[in-house]
Design a protein around this motif. Structure first.
Motif, PDB file in Angstrom:
ATOM      1  N   PHE A  93       0.795  -1.228   0.000  1.00  0.00           N
ATOM      2  CA  PHE A  93       0.000   0.000   0.000  1.00  0.00           C
ATOM      3  C   PHE A  93       0.824   1.272   0.000  1.00  0.00           C
ATOM      4  O   PHE A  93       0.460   2.252  -0.665  1.00  0.00           O
ATOM      5  CB  PHE A  93      -0.917  -0.018   1.225  1.00  0.00           C
ATOM      6  CG  PHE A  93      -2.101   0.896   1.146  1.00  0.00           C
ATOM      7  CD1 PHE A  93      -3.152   0.623   0.291  1.00  0.00           C
ATOM      8  CD2 PHE A  93      -2.176   2.022   1.946  1.00  0.00           C
ATOM      9  CE1 PHE A  93      -4.264   1.455   0.222  1.00  0.00           C
ATOM     10  CE2 PHE A  93      -3.288   2.873   1.888  1.00  0.00           C
ATOM     11  CZ  PHE A  93      -4.329   2.583   1.017  1.00  0.00           C
ATOM     12  N   VAL A  94       1.940   1.260   0.744  1.00  0.00           N
ATOM     13  CA  VAL A  94       2.669   2.522   0.941  1.00  0.00           C
ATOM     14  C   VAL A  94       4.164   2.237   1.062  1.00  0.00           C
ATOM     15  O   VAL A  94       4.818   2.593   2.022  1.00  0.00           O
ATOM     16  CB  VAL A  94       2.093   3.278   2.167  1.00  0.00           C
ATOM     17  CG1 VAL A  94       2.270   2.495   3.456  1.00  0.00           C
ATOM     18  CG2 VAL A  94       2.614   4.698   2.259  1.00  0.00           C
ATOM     19  N   ALA A  95       4.709   1.578   0.026  1.00  0.00           N
ATOM     20  CA  ALA A  95       6.092   1.092   0.065  1.00  0.00           C
ATOM     21  C   ALA A  95       7.116   2.201   0.179  1.00  0.00           C
ATOM     22  O   ALA A  95       8.235   1.967   0.650  1.00  0.00           O
ATOM     23  CB  ALA A  95       6.378   0.243  -1.171  1.00  0.00           C
ATOM     24  N   ASP A  96       6.761   3.419  -0.247  1.00  0.00           N
ATOM     25  CA  ASP A  96       7.723   4.526  -0.213  1.00  0.00           C
ATOM     26  C   ASP A  96       7.615   5.374   1.048  1.00  0.00           C
ATOM     27  O   ASP A  96       8.166   6.475   1.109  1.00  0.00           O
ATOM     28  CB  ASP A  96       7.583   5.406  -1.456  1.00  0.00           C
ATOM     29  CG  ASP A  96       6.152   5.838  -1.739  1.00  0.00           C
ATOM     30  OD1 ASP A  96       5.227   5.248  -1.156  1.00  0.00           O
ATOM     31  OD2 ASP A  96       5.963   6.747  -2.565  1.00  0.00           O
ATOM     32  N   ALA A  97       6.938   4.865   2.068  1.00  0.00           N
ATOM     33  CA  ALA A  97       6.873   5.531   3.370  1.00  0.00           C
ATOM     34  C   ALA A  97       7.703   4.747   4.377  1.00  0.00           C
ATOM     35  O   ALA A  97       8.122   3.615   4.129  1.00  0.00           O
ATOM     36  CB  ALA A  97       5.436   5.643   3.853  1.00  0.00           C
ATOM     37  N   SER A  98       7.930   5.341   5.534  1.00  0.00           N
ATOM     38  CA  SER A  98       8.710   4.662   6.573  1.00  0.00           C
ATOM     39  C   SER A  98       7.941   3.467   7.129  1.00  0.00           C
ATOM     40  O   SER A  98       6.701   3.403   7.055  1.00  0.00           O
ATOM     41  CB  SER A  98       9.017   5.636   7.714  1.00  0.00           C
ATOM     42  OG  SER A  98       7.818   5.945   8.430  1.00  0.00           O
ATOM     43  N   ALA A  99       8.670   2.544   7.710  1.00  0.00           N
ATOM     44  CA  ALA A  99       8.038   1.367   8.314  1.00  0.00           C
ATOM     45  C   ALA A  99       7.122   1.772   9.462  1.00  0.00           C
ATOM     46  O   ALA A  99       6.056   1.174   9.655  1.00  0.00           O
ATOM     47  CB  ALA A  99       9.107   0.393   8.804  1.00  0.00           C
ATOM     48  N   ASP A 100       7.511   2.779  10.221  1.00  0.00           N
ATOM     49  CA  ASP A 100       6.680   3.217  11.340  1.00  0.00           C
ATOM     50  C   ASP A 100       5.347   3.782  10.861  1.00  0.00           C
ATOM     51  O   ASP A 100       4.296   3.472  11.421  1.00  0.00           O
ATOM     52  CB  ASP A 100       7.419   4.272  12.170  1.00  0.00           C
ATOM     53  CG  ASP A 100       8.544   3.687  13.000  1.00  0.00           C
ATOM     54  OD1 ASP A 100       8.576   2.446  13.166  1.00  0.00           O
ATOM     55  OD2 ASP A 100       9.398   4.462  13.470  1.00  0.00           O
ATOM     56  N   LEU A 101       5.380   4.638   9.830  1.00  0.00           N
ATOM     57  CA  LEU A 101       4.132   5.190   9.292  1.00  0.00           C
ATOM     58  C   LEU A 101       3.268   4.091   8.709  1.00  0.00           C
ATOM     59  O   LEU A 101       2.047   4.062   8.929  1.00  0.00           O
ATOM     60  CB  LEU A 101       4.436   6.242   8.232  1.00  0.00           C
ATOM     61  CG  LEU A 101       3.221   6.833   7.519  1.00  0.00           C
ATOM     62  CD1 LEU A 101       2.264   7.491   8.513  1.00  0.00           C
ATOM     63  CD2 LEU A 101       3.649   7.834   6.444  1.00  0.00           C
ATOM     64  N   ALA A 102       3.884   3.168   7.978  1.00  0.00           N
ATOM     65  CA  ALA A 102       3.115   2.080   7.377  1.00  0.00           C
ATOM     66  C   ALA A 102       2.451   1.210   8.446  1.00  0.00           C
ATOM     67  O   ALA A 102       1.293   0.795   8.297  1.00  0.00           O
ATOM     68  CB  ALA A 102       4.012   1.227   6.488  1.00  0.00           C
ATOM     69  N   ALA A 103       3.154   0.955   9.536  1.00  0.00           N
ATOM     70  CA  ALA A 103       2.589   0.138  10.616  1.00  0.00           C
ATOM     71  C   ALA A 103       1.396   0.840  11.255  1.00  0.00           C
ATOM     72  O   ALA A 103       0.385   0.201  11.574  1.00  0.00           O
ATOM     73  CB  ALA A 103       3.655  -0.171  11.662  1.00  0.00           C
ATOM     74  N   LEU A 104       1.502   2.150  11.442  1.00  0.00           N
ATOM     75  CA  LEU A 104       0.384   2.913  12.003  1.00  0.00           C
ATOM     76  C   LEU A 104      -0.808   2.891  11.058  1.00  0.00           C
ATOM     77  O   LEU A 104      -1.952   2.678  11.484  1.00  0.00           O
ATOM     78  CB  LEU A 104       0.832   4.349  12.265  1.00  0.00           C
ATOM     79  CG  LEU A 104      -0.227   5.299  12.818  1.00  0.00           C
ATOM     80  CD1 LEU A 104      -0.719   4.825  14.183  1.00  0.00           C
ATOM     81  CD2 LEU A 104       0.333   6.718  12.911  1.00  0.00           C
TER      82      LEU A 104
END
Length: 238
Positions: free
Chosen positions: A140-151
């Protein structure tokens, strides 16, 4: 006397929620009035009716911005509504009459969404679907940070299968309203070929393709999205 500057109504899609627009709103700044609507994700007709309620509450001209399935909703909601000045599609479906999100996402090869979904029945009938949390970041959001994606994975809003299958009724609003498109070429939900196809037939006033942009660019690439929205507002005299 000229119209007041339109209010920007942001409509999220499946597997996101209204806070996914936070970065875009921050970059738009105080010069622009924005409302991030809570899209119910239950069905195109009902979701569009809800967005029209939001528009009536604003009581003035609006620019409708849709992400993903939100594009289905704004296309339906804007039909025959004189308060809508423009449409902005952010990695979004821009359907023609009789087309559904499911149909458009499968029109060209490349979507890997189906393999990441989990589904379960709901008491109102049918099933709803969500992206599994382990798959969410890359899908869904591969170009974002892992922390943002987890949230985002934990706060995602599921969508009904019915909503994904619902077809646009009536004439699509992009035939009569100016439109702008922004999408990423690394979208794993909607193939970039589908984005190009939908944009080309809509004959938009502006089109931006972002190299490496994921499906959730409102969260991962908010500056590019905000720039496109501002272009739309200025393009209709706001």
């Amino acid at each position: 006397m000229s119209d007041p500057q339109p209010t920007i109504v942001l409509v999220h899609g499946a597997f996101a929620e209204s806070a996914s627009w936070n970065g875009v709103i921050e970059r738009m700044g105080a010069a622009y009035d924005t409302v991030a609507a809570a899209n119910p994700l239950r069905g195109v007709a009902g979701d569009a009716a809800y967005v029209r309620d939001v528009m009536r509450g604003i009581g003035g001209p609006v620019v409708l911005v849709g992400h993903s399935y939100g594009g289905m909703v704004i296309t339906q909601a804007a039909a025959d509504d004189p308060t809508v000045r423009a449409l902005v599609y952010v990695n979004a479906f821009a359907p023609d009459t009789g087309e559904s999100a499911l149909e458009l996402s499968g029109k060209f090869p490349g979507s890997t969404l189906a393999d990441t979904l989990v589904q379960y029945p709901v008491s109102t009938g049918g099933n709803e679907v969500a992206i599994s949390q382990p798959a969410y970041h890359q899908q869904f959001v591969a170009d974002a940070s892992a922390d943002l994606a987890a949230l985002m994975a934990r706060t995602q809003r599921p969508i009904t299968e019915q909503a994904l299958s619902d077809k646009l009724s009536g004439e699509p609003a992009w035939r009569s309203l100016p439109s702008w498109f922004v999408f990423g070429d690394a979208d794993r939900n909607i193939p970039v070929a589908a984005h190009r196809f939908m944009a080309e037939r809509a004959n938009p006033r502006g089109q931006r393709e972002v190299a490496g942009g994921s499906h959730a660019m409102a969260a991962a690439r908010p500056s590019e999205v905000a720039e496109t929205i501002i272009e739309a507002v200025r393009g209709v005299g706001g």
